[in-house]
Design a protein around this motif. Structure first.
Motif, PDB file in Angstrom:
ATOM      1  N   ILE A 189      -8.700  13.002 -90.578  1.00  0.00           N
ATOM      2  CA  ILE A 189      -8.958  13.324 -89.174  1.00  0.00           C
ATOM      3  C   ILE A 189     -10.021  14.413 -89.121  1.00  0.00           C
ATOM      4  CG2 ILE A 189      -7.999  14.242 -87.028  1.00  0.00           C
ATOM      5  CD1 ILE A 189      -5.392  12.818 -87.726  1.00  0.00           C
ATOM      6  N   TRP A 488      -0.425   4.877 -86.017  1.00  0.00           N
ATOM      7  CA  TRP A 488      -1.521   5.543 -86.726  1.00  0.00           C
ATOM      8  C   TRP A 488      -1.463   5.244 -88.220  1.00  0.00           C
ATOM      9  CZ3 TRP A 488      -1.327   9.345 -90.600  1.00  0.00           C
ATOM     10  CH2 TRP A 488      -2.568   9.916 -90.944  1.00  0.00           C
ATOM     11  N   ALA A 491      -7.661   6.743 -91.263  1.00  0.00           N
ATOM     12  CA  ALA A 491      -8.886   5.966 -91.059  1.00  0.00           C
ATOM     13  C   ALA A 491      -9.635   5.791 -92.381  1.00  0.00           C
ATOM     14  CB  ALA A 491      -9.775   6.658 -90.028  1.00  0.00           C
ATOM     15  N   VAL A 495     -12.127  10.960 -89.046  1.00  0.00           N
ATOM     16  CA  VAL A 495     -12.531  10.611 -87.683  1.00  0.00           C
ATOM     17  C   VAL A 495     -13.530  11.635 -87.151  1.00  0.00           C
ATOM     18  CG1 VAL A 495     -11.712  10.167 -85.333  1.00  0.00           C
ATOM     19  CG2 VAL A 495     -10.333   9.446 -87.289  1.00  0.00           C
ATOM     20  N   ASP A 534     -11.807   0.814 -86.511  1.00  0.00           N
ATOM     21  CA  ASP A 534     -10.417   1.093 -86.861  1.00  0.00           C
ATOM     22  C   ASP A 534      -9.530   0.946 -85.626  1.00  0.00           C
ATOM     23  OD1 ASP A 534      -7.947   2.593 -87.493  1.00  0.00           O
ATOM     24  OD2 ASP A 534      -9.005   3.102 -89.331  1.00  0.00           O
ATOM     25  N   ASN A 536      -6.309   1.723 -85.496  1.00  0.00           N
ATOM     26  CA  ASN A 536      -5.111   2.563 -85.625  1.00  0.00           C
ATOM     27  C   ASN A 536      -5.328   4.004 -85.183  1.00  0.00           C
ATOM     28  OD1 ASN A 536      -5.006   0.560 -88.313  1.00  0.00           O
ATOM     29  ND2 ASN A 536      -3.119   0.658 -87.111  1.00  0.00           N
ATOM     30  N   GLN A 537      -6.414   4.259 -84.441  1.00  0.00           N
ATOM     31  CA  GLN A 537      -6.701   5.619 -83.996  1.00  0.00           C
ATOM     32  C   GLN A 537      -6.592   5.674 -82.464  1.00  0.00           C
ATOM     33  OE1 GLN A 537      -7.154   7.780 -86.634  1.00  0.00           O
ATOM     34  NE2 GLN A 537      -6.880   5.898 -87.823  1.00  0.00           N
ATOM     35  N   VAL A 539      -6.908   7.729 -79.427  1.00  0.00           N
ATOM     36  CA  VAL A 539      -7.595   8.986 -79.107  1.00  0.00           C
ATOM     37  C   VAL A 539      -7.804   9.078 -77.603  1.00  0.00           C
ATOM     38  CG1 VAL A 539      -9.657  10.385 -79.502  1.00  0.00           C
ATOM     39  CG2 VAL A 539      -8.786   8.899 -81.336  1.00  0.00           C
ATOM     40  N   PRO A 619      -5.011  16.500 -83.633  1.00  0.00           N
ATOM     41  CA  PRO A 619      -3.847  15.609 -83.634  1.00  0.00           C
ATOM     42  C   PRO A 619      -2.662  16.210 -82.872  1.00  0.00           C
ATOM     43  CG  PRO A 619      -4.655  16.037 -85.874  1.00  0.00           C
ATOM     44  CD  PRO A 619      -5.307  17.029 -84.974  1.00  0.00           C
ATOM     45  N   GLN A 635      -4.459  11.529 -81.118  1.00  0.00           N
ATOM     46  CA  GLN A 635      -5.441  12.612 -81.162  1.00  0.00           C
ATOM     47  C   GLN A 635      -6.058  12.862 -79.787  1.00  0.00           C
ATOM     48  OE1 GLN A 635      -8.208  11.717 -84.624  1.00  0.00           O
ATOM     49  NE2 GLN A 635      -6.747  10.044 -84.820  1.00  0.00           N
TER      50      GLN A 635
END
Length: 659
Positions: A189, A488, A491, A495, A534, A536-537, A539, A619, A635
């Motif tokens: 991250i 999550w 990454a 990130v 990605d 799985n983030q 934000v 995060p 995040q």
């Protein structure tokens, strides 16, 4: 004693005796005089060694167990089951927390700001904190890790060298890292991992905050294997407010403890068909030590003589500040000292108007300072208790016979009269406080019952986000954690590194000229694939100054200690069940509790508020290691135009470029 290898018993060799015995075996039938001379030598050598041992206050040790780990032990057990001794010889991997965690009252918190340098080396060794032999991942070869101290405003340079077998990072828990988001140490991250054999330097300042913090690895579950240490920031303001309340200052780390490496448990936890049944600890530790009954694990390497409790030798009729930090990975811990009320004066780096209680619930990653006074009469030894709250566990562990782990507080006549830092022979005969309600539920300390000593009004919120957190069974019957439908995973690259790469190279004269990226122009949730595709983030983008309300809905049957990086937040309210929207405008804004880690009860909610004025990617995640690795993290990207203006060192970018 000599160090043993992984295939040999740990024992003290007597070369002269061994040589004589070998010659004696050859000559025993040839000459009766040789036989007599041989035994006379044996007896003489043993008498000499016994005399030396008595003079030094130690016993002769013969280790009967073989080490089963692939890493060579850094030292041998202090003695063997064949001998008993009240003196505990600290192995070289064991930190003497009785001195290393005692903070000097003569520390000058008002001296001019300066640069302080700390060197941390990560390595893998074998040790036995509670007597049970296992591989540890340690800082500077000792457990727990060293105390880091600084004054508010100081610059810190922390050189980390990774000599371990895995990647690592170091996160300074609770620090704002204002302007240095790239030094936050969160794996994939805010930074990429430090590979084995490599090094990285954390360089940042600590303005505008003081109190009790800690640092730990933020790579997978690694900190559960030993990469932890306390971090204390001093300030004249704090000394002026509470410095006269206590005579001595002592750090107390409490944690759950497992007898195997955490990555082994993690793979089982995330396996198909395991419906969020977290691994239950084998024990708990107080400042890195505890008693464990080795008979519960027959056949395993366990040194009963080294199953030592932590001893706190405190001068009588003095007041001590105990900085209690839960550095564990799963369990809430209920801390208490028999017959000594706890006066809470700090929580998560925020001074609290003194409030007194008997038992203190400390969720994972939380910190409290409590005052105790050593003025009890009738006895001079008392149990210090760190009870694992079993209500949080989904199953049982047969070796966790007693979840209430104990240390001992013993009175001394003076500061120079101290007991051994660890012992299995010093005990107490005191009763626990009668309070029984504390461990009925996994609940945070009632944040409405504590009030910051330095008042700060919570401003009116300008934006509101709802976060639904829970677990769902997905493909291959794997139970993962989800926030607003996204689980999550680390990454492909940091990130923050990706955001910095997207923002900085495309700038013309100013960031405002750049209209090519979603990162600058979106308010609210960013597309899942904006960072390298990605998915799985999750934000949330806060492109400019806002006062942010975050409603955390816990849809799970377990409590979750949520930690927000980069900020302290106001705790606007908590409760069971559904959030009471009609009461939203009635929450206290005068001086609500501020902190960085808050436990949200099972099937409950919490409303937190923070001022989004610290640029970076921050995060918000559950600090239970199993849940974090299962995906319970999202995040906030704050002020991306200022992210583009950050000036990270080249070494930071090189960590990601080398992946």
């Amino acid at each position: 004693m000599s160090s043993a290898t992984s295939d040999e018993p740990a024992y003290e060799k007597l070369p002269a005796v061994a040589d004589d015995r070998n010659h004696g075996v050859q000559n025993v039938d040839q000459n009766g005089d040789n036989r007599r001379r041989y035994w006379i030598r044996i007896v003489a050598v043993l008498l000499i060694l016994a005399a030396i041992a008595v003079a030094l206050g130690v016993g002769l040790g013969v280790g009967l167990h073989k080490h089963q780990n692939s890493v060579t032990p850094s030292s041998s057990p202090s003695s063997s089951p064949l001998y008993t001794t009240s003196t505990y010889a600290l192995p070289d991997w064991k930190l003497d927390t009785s001195t290393a965690y005692r903070i000097s009252k003569s520390w000058n918190s008002s001296e001019p700001t300066t640069t302080r340098v700390y060197n941390l080396t990560i390595s893998d060794v074998v040790g036995w904190p509670d007597g049970y032999n296992r591989t540890l991942t340690l800082i500077n070869g000792q457990f727990p890790g060293p105390l880091i101290e600084a004054n508010m405003g100081d610059r810190l340079i922390v050189n980390v060298q990774n000599k371990g077998v895995n990647l690592t990072t170091i996160h300074f828990h609770g620090l704002y890292q204002n302007g240095t988001n790239y030094m936050d140490g969160t794996y994939q991250i805010s930074q990429c991992g430090i590979p084995p054999g490599a090094s990285f330097t954390y360089n940042f300042t600590v303005p505008n905050q003081y109190g009790t913090y800690w640092y730990h690895s933020h790579y997978s579950t690694q900190y559960m294997d030993g990469v932890v240490g306390p971090f204390v920031i001093h300030a004249q303001e704090e000394d002026d407010l509470i410095g006269d309340m206590y005579d001595y200052d002592q750090v107390v780390l409490v944690s759950d403890w497992y007898h195997g490496l955490s990555d082994g448990y993690l793979s089982s936890y995330l396996a198909s068909g395991n419906e969020n049944t977290e691994p239950v600890p084998d024990n708990a530790l107080i400042n890195g030590g505890a008693y464990f009954d080795c008979s519960l694990t027959p056949g395993d390497t366990c040194y009963q003589q080294d199953a030592n409790r932590t001893i706190f030798s405190f001068e009588q009729d003095k007041t001590y500040r105990l900085r209690v930090v839960n550095t564990g990975g799963f369990a809430e811990i209920i801390f208490s000292v028999d017959e000594h009320p706890l006066t809470v004066v700090e929580g998560d780096g925020v001074l609290i108007t003194p409030t007194t209680l008997h038992k203190l619930n400390v969720a994972v990653a939380q910190r409290y300072s409590v005052l105790i006074t050593t003025n009890v009469t009738g006895t001079d030894t008392f149990w210090v208790r760190a009870a694992l709250n079993q209500y949080c566990f989904a199953t049982t562990n047969p070796v966790l016979v007693d979840p209430e782990i104990t240390g001992v507080l013993t009175y001394s006549s003076s500061a120079n009269s101290v007991a051994a830092p660890y012992s299995n022979s010093i005990t107490a005969d005191t009763d626990s406080w009668g309070d029984v309600a504390a461990n009925v539920l996994c609940l945070d300390l009632n944040n409405t019952s504590i009030e910051p000593m330095v008042a700060m009004e919570a401003p009116e919120a300008t934006v509101f986000y709802r976060i639904d957190a829970g677990f769902m069974i997905g493909a291959y019957a794997i139970d993962l954690a989800y926030i607003n439908g996204t689980t999550w995973k680390p990454a492909s690259s940091s990130v923050l590194y990706q955001a910095y790469q997207m923002l900085s190279p495309s700038l013309s004269s100013t960031v405002a000229d750049n209209n090519n990226t979603e990162l600058l122009n979106t308010t609210g949730t960013l597309s899942l694939g904006v960072f390298g595709g990605d998915q799985n983030q999750y934000v949330i983008n806060v492109p400019d100054y806002q006062v942010v309300d975050v409603l955390i809905n816990n849809l799970d049957d377990g409590a979750h200690p949520f930690h927000l990086h980069g900020y302290k937040f106001w705790v606007m309210g908590t409760g069971p069940g559904a959030f009471p929207y009609p009461q939203y405008s009635t929450f206290n804004t005068t001086n609500p509790m501020r902190r960085d880690t808050l436990q949200v009860a099972a099937y409950g909610w919490a409303l937190i508020r923070f001022v989004a004025d610290n640029a970076g990617l921050w995060p918000l995640h559950c600090h239970i290691s199993w849940h974090l690795e299962a995906g319970l993290l999202m995040q906030f990207q704050v002020q991306p135009d200022k992210i583009a203006q950050l000036e990270p060192p080249a070494a930071w970018a090189q960590l990601c470029a080398a992946q």
